[in-house]
Scaffold this motif. Structure first.
Motif, PDB file in Angstrom:
ATOM      1  N   MET A  91      29.466  14.203  69.202  1.00  0.00           N
ATOM      2  CA  MET A  91      28.307  14.516  70.044  1.00  0.00           C
ATOM      3  C   MET A  91      28.619  14.311  71.526  1.00  0.00           C
ATOM      4  SD  MET A  91      25.844  11.185  69.469  1.00  0.00           S
ATOM      5  CE  MET A  91      26.256  10.902  67.756  1.00  0.00           C
ATOM      6  N   LEU A  92      29.459  13.340  71.837  1.00  0.00           N
ATOM      7  CA  LEU A  92      29.745  12.985  73.219  1.00  0.00           C
ATOM      8  C   LEU A  92      30.330  14.144  74.008  1.00  0.00           C
ATOM      9  CD1 LEU A  92      29.844  10.637  75.267  1.00  0.00           C
ATOM     10  CD2 LEU A  92      32.098  10.055  74.370  1.00  0.00           C
ATOM     11  N   PHE A  93      31.047  15.035  73.328  1.00  0.00           N
ATOM     12  CA  PHE A  93      31.747  16.114  74.018  1.00  0.00           C
ATOM     13  C   PHE A  93      31.120  17.468  73.728  1.00  0.00           C
ATOM     14  CE2 PHE A  93      34.827  12.701  73.107  1.00  0.00           C
ATOM     15  CZ  PHE A  93      34.971  12.265  74.419  1.00  0.00           C
ATOM     16  N   ASN A  94      29.814  17.450  73.533  1.00  0.00           N
ATOM     17  CA  ASN A  94      29.059  18.677  73.316  1.00  0.00           C
ATOM     18  C   ASN A  94      27.797  18.658  74.161  1.00  0.00           C
ATOM     19  OD1 ASN A  94      30.125  20.498  70.911  1.00  0.00           O
ATOM     20  ND2 ASN A  94      30.583  18.365  70.375  1.00  0.00           N
ATOM     21  N   GLU A  95      27.232  19.821  74.373  1.00  0.00           N
ATOM     22  CA  GLU A  95      25.987  19.970  75.117  1.00  0.00           C
ATOM     23  C   GLU A  95      24.940  20.590  74.204  1.00  0.00           C
ATOM     24  OE1 GLU A  95      25.433  18.835  78.201  1.00  0.00           O
ATOM     25  OE2 GLU A  95      27.478  18.028  78.164  1.00  0.00           O
ATOM     26  N   PRO A  96      23.657  20.491  74.590  1.00  0.00           N
ATOM     27  CA  PRO A  96      22.616  21.116  73.770  1.00  0.00           C
ATOM     28  C   PRO A  96      22.890  22.612  73.606  1.00  0.00           C
ATOM     29  CG  PRO A  96      21.656  19.651  75.413  1.00  0.00           C
ATOM     30  CD  PRO A  96      23.115  19.774  75.747  1.00  0.00           C
ATOM     31  N   PRO A  97      22.520  23.183  72.472  1.00  0.00           N
ATOM     32  CA  PRO A  97      21.776  22.548  71.381  1.00  0.00           C
ATOM     33  C   PRO A  97      22.642  21.772  70.382  1.00  0.00           C
ATOM     34  CG  PRO A  97      22.077  24.859  70.899  1.00  0.00           C
ATOM     35  CD  PRO A  97      22.650  24.650  72.284  1.00  0.00           C
ATOM     36  N   ARG A  98      23.973  21.972  70.425  1.00  0.00           N
ATOM     37  CA  ARG A  98      24.789  21.284  69.424  1.00  0.00           C
ATOM     38  C   ARG A  98      24.766  19.773  69.631  1.00  0.00           C
ATOM     39  NH1 ARG A  98      31.194  21.134  67.920  1.00  0.00           N
ATOM     40  NH2 ARG A  98      30.903  20.893  65.677  1.00  0.00           N
ATOM     41  N   HIS A  99      24.779  19.324  70.883  1.00  0.00           N
ATOM     42  CA  HIS A  99      24.717  17.890  71.153  1.00  0.00           C
ATOM     43  C   HIS A  99      23.460  17.285  70.518  1.00  0.00           C
ATOM     44  CE1 HIS A  99      23.174  14.485  73.542  1.00  0.00           C
ATOM     45  NE2 HIS A  99      24.426  14.081  73.523  1.00  0.00           N
ATOM     46  N   THR A 100      22.329  17.949  70.686  1.00  0.00           N
ATOM     47  CA  THR A 100      21.067  17.451  70.133  1.00  0.00           C
ATOM     48  C   THR A 100      21.154  17.337  68.620  1.00  0.00           C
ATOM     49  OG1 THR A 100      19.942  18.589  71.948  1.00  0.00           O
ATOM     50  CG2 THR A 100      18.580  17.821  70.102  1.00  0.00           C
ATOM     51  N   ARG A 101      21.733  18.340  68.002  1.00  0.00           N
ATOM     52  CA  ARG A 101      21.866  18.352  66.552  1.00  0.00           C
ATOM     53  C   ARG A 101      22.787  17.228  66.067  1.00  0.00           C
ATOM     54  NH1 ARG A 101      25.900  20.853  63.901  1.00  0.00           N
ATOM     55  NH2 ARG A 101      25.651  21.269  61.664  1.00  0.00           N
ATOM     56  N   LEU A 102      23.930  17.029  66.742  1.00  0.00           N
ATOM     57  CA  LEU A 102      24.867  15.985  66.331  1.00  0.00           C
ATOM     58  C   LEU A 102      24.306  14.594  66.605  1.00  0.00           C
ATOM     59  CD1 LEU A 102      28.239  17.560  67.550  1.00  0.00           C
ATOM     60  CD2 LEU A 102      27.423  17.362  65.188  1.00  0.00           C
ATOM     61  N   ARG A 103      23.594  14.435  67.694  1.00  0.00           N
ATOM     62  CA  ARG A 103      22.996  13.136  68.013  1.00  0.00           C
ATOM     63  C   ARG A 103      21.955  12.755  66.958  1.00  0.00           C
ATOM     64  NH1 ARG A 103      22.994  10.229  72.948  1.00  0.00           N
ATOM     65  NH2 ARG A 103      21.192   8.851  73.249  1.00  0.00           N
ATOM     66  N   TYR A 225      25.247  19.919  58.057  1.00  0.00           N
ATOM     67  CA  TYR A 225      26.365  19.356  58.817  1.00  0.00           C
ATOM     68  C   TYR A 225      27.658  19.556  58.024  1.00  0.00           C
ATOM     69  CZ  TYR A 225      22.937  16.878  61.717  1.00  0.00           C
ATOM     70  OH  TYR A 225      21.896  16.571  62.566  1.00  0.00           O
ATOM     71  N   THR A 226      28.727  19.963  58.722  1.00  0.00           N
ATOM     72  CA  THR A 226      30.022  20.081  58.060  1.00  0.00           C
ATOM     73  C   THR A 226      30.621  18.690  57.868  1.00  0.00           C
ATOM     74  OG1 THR A 226      31.351  20.207  60.085  1.00  0.00           O
ATOM     75  CG2 THR A 226      30.370  22.272  59.262  1.00  0.00           C
ATOM     76  N   GLU A 227      31.546  18.567  56.947  1.00  0.00           N
ATOM     77  CA  GLU A 227      32.220  17.283  56.755  1.00  0.00           C
ATOM     78  C   GLU A 227      33.033  16.901  57.990  1.00  0.00           C
ATOM     79  OE1 GLU A 227      31.979  14.800  54.307  1.00  0.00           O
ATOM     80  OE2 GLU A 227      30.219  16.076  54.118  1.00  0.00           O
ATOM     81  N   GLY A 228      33.558  17.926  58.708  1.00  0.00           N
ATOM     82  CA  GLY A 228      34.283  17.640  59.944  1.00  0.00           C
ATOM     83  C   GLY A 228      33.379  16.997  60.975  1.00  0.00           C
ATOM     84  N   GLU A 229      32.144  17.470  61.090  1.00  0.00           N
ATOM     85  CA  GLU A 229      31.199  16.894  62.047  1.00  0.00           C
ATOM     86  C   GLU A 229      30.803  15.478  61.649  1.00  0.00           C
ATOM     87  OE1 GLU A 229      28.833  20.882  63.632  1.00  0.00           O
ATOM     88  OE2 GLU A 229      28.175  19.898  61.783  1.00  0.00           O
ATOM     89  N   VAL A 230      30.572  15.267  60.359  1.00  0.00           N
ATOM     90  CA  VAL A 230      30.183  13.926  59.905  1.00  0.00           C
ATOM     91  C   VAL A 230      31.335  12.948  60.135  1.00  0.00           C
ATOM     92  CG1 VAL A 230      29.327  12.548  57.971  1.00  0.00           C
ATOM     93  CG2 VAL A 230      28.621  14.933  58.205  1.00  0.00           C
TER      94      VAL A 230
END
Length: 403
Positions: A91-103, A225-230
């Motif tokens: 999440m730290l290296f992403n911006e919305p909307p993906r950052h919001t989703r990962l956070r 969520y993908t396993e890579g993201e988790v």
């Protein structure tokens, strides 16, 4: 170092600034809190209000991993392929909307109630670690106390299996490894992934009993969520929760050892340690910079930042800005410094801030209750060779046991 007549953050690698970069920051900030760094090819932002403003500006992006990775020579790029893929899913290296989703994956598990429930565990581990070293009257604060303390807490939080817990020992910050183009951590990441994958089914169906599985199971059922993201955000908990907290505690202990008056004040008034944790982070943060990329032109401090340019937010300089803090180079554990920049600001404010503060609070309070007369074994401790990370290599001290 830089050419005569020029100044750059690169100069922090010089011997005169290795142990104390803050006078250098003050000199740069006095010239201008926003200035172009030719050697870094980045705008250096050194003022507290400017950093706060830019941290909330959606025209700046923290999604910088792919650009750096693609700019590397082929050999170096291959070394950090694994790190690049992993960091890009954090999440730290992403911006919305993906950052919001990962956070959203992690946030429900790091509530104030959760942190309060963790405190007895932190206190118990801190005392257990000191039981092993206090009778000898000597310890290395980093290797005997702060590192195993933060490692033990994060192993529990991240649900690292007991047979993989050794993989957290001697953890090096992944961002530091990435930007120094090192592949040293690849085998460790691969082995952690193997251990992580063993718990996949339990996390997905809600039967996992470890804290991380309980933290994310509802989100995994409700979102794709993908396993890579988790896995990447499992590693983010380890990376942000272990290395930085280890050295926040180490830096705090060093600062107090050099200020007997503040140390005695905390001994007399232990209730101040909660407030002091913020001030100690302001005074000497373990992370000094964070970098953004401008998505469009913007104005700050009378300067124009162009789209595509790099922006380096010098958190350590902002934390010592006299426009925000009176006598900023003075450690004052009674100071209200909760708006320090060490946890970032805006949407990237650290999710684990409350847990880190609790660990610092407990570590300092427990040390001051159990030891006195502490002395450095070497006048100038050694620091990691980095201008971004204020990591002590070690901090050997001697002391007397308190009754």
């Amino acid at each position: 170092m830089t050419a005569p007549g020029t100044t750059s953050l690169i100069d922090l690698f010089g011997a005169e600034w290795a142990s104390d970069p803050y006078p250098f920051y003050a000199r740069l900030r006095a010239d201008n809190p926003v200035q172009w760094d030719e050697w870094m090819q980045s705008w250096a932002v050194l003022g507290h209000p400017e950093i706060v403003e830019l941290s909330k500006d959606q025209r700046l992006s923290g999604a910088r991993i792919s650009d750096f990775h693609e700019s590397l020579p082929a050999q170096s790029r291959g070394n950090v392929d694994l790190l690049a893929r992993t960091l890009s899913d954090m999440m730290l290296f992403n911006e919305p909307p993906r950052h919001t989703r990962l956070r959203r994956l992690i946030k429900p598990g790091l509530t104030p109630r959760f942190v309060r429930e963790m405190r007895p565990l932190i206190e118990g581990l801190a005392n257990d670690l000191l039981d092993e070293v206090v009778p000898a009257g000597r310890m290395d604060v980093i290797h005997d106390f702060s590192e195993p303390l933060s490692r033990g807490i994060i192993a529990r939080l991240a649900g690292v299996p007991d047979d993989a817990a050794h993989l957290l020992e001697g953890w090096q910050g992944l961002l530091h490894e990435f930007f120094t183009q090192s592949d040293a951590q690849n085998p460790r990441i691969e082995r952690l992934r193997e251990a992580f994958d063993r718990g996949t089914a339990g996390r997905r169906d809600g039967t996992g009993e470890d804290l991380f599985s309980r933290m994310v199971s509802d989100q995994l059922r409700d979102a794709d969520y993908t396993e890579g993201e988790v896995f990447a955000n499992f590693l983010l908990l380890i990376d942000a929760g272990q290395a930085t907290t280890t050295h926040l505690i180490g830096n705090a202990v060093l600062a107090l050892m050099r200020d007997e008056g503040q140390t005695e004040l905390l001994r007399e008034r232990p209730e101040l340690t909660t407030n002091a944790a913020h001030e100690l982070m302001r005074y000497d943060s373990s992370v000094q910079f964070t970098t953004r990329i401008a998505l469009s032109d913007l104005e700050i401090g009378g300067r124009t930042i162009r789209a595509g340019q790099s922006v380096t937010l010098v958190l350590g300089a902002g934390n010592r800005d006299p426009r925000r803090y009176a006598d900023p180079d003075v450690l004052d554990v009674t100071r209200r410094a909760a708006d320090h920049l060490s946890f970032g600001h805006g949407i990237h404010y650290c999710l684990g801030a409350a847990l880190a503060l609790s660990e610092i609070d407990v570590a300092i309070r427990t040390l001051l209750r159990r030891v006195s007369g502490w002395r450095l074994e070497q006048a100038e401790p050694e620091w990691l060779d980095s201008i971004n990370f204020r990591f002590l290599k070690s901090l050997p001290i001697t002391f007397e046991q308190r009754g």
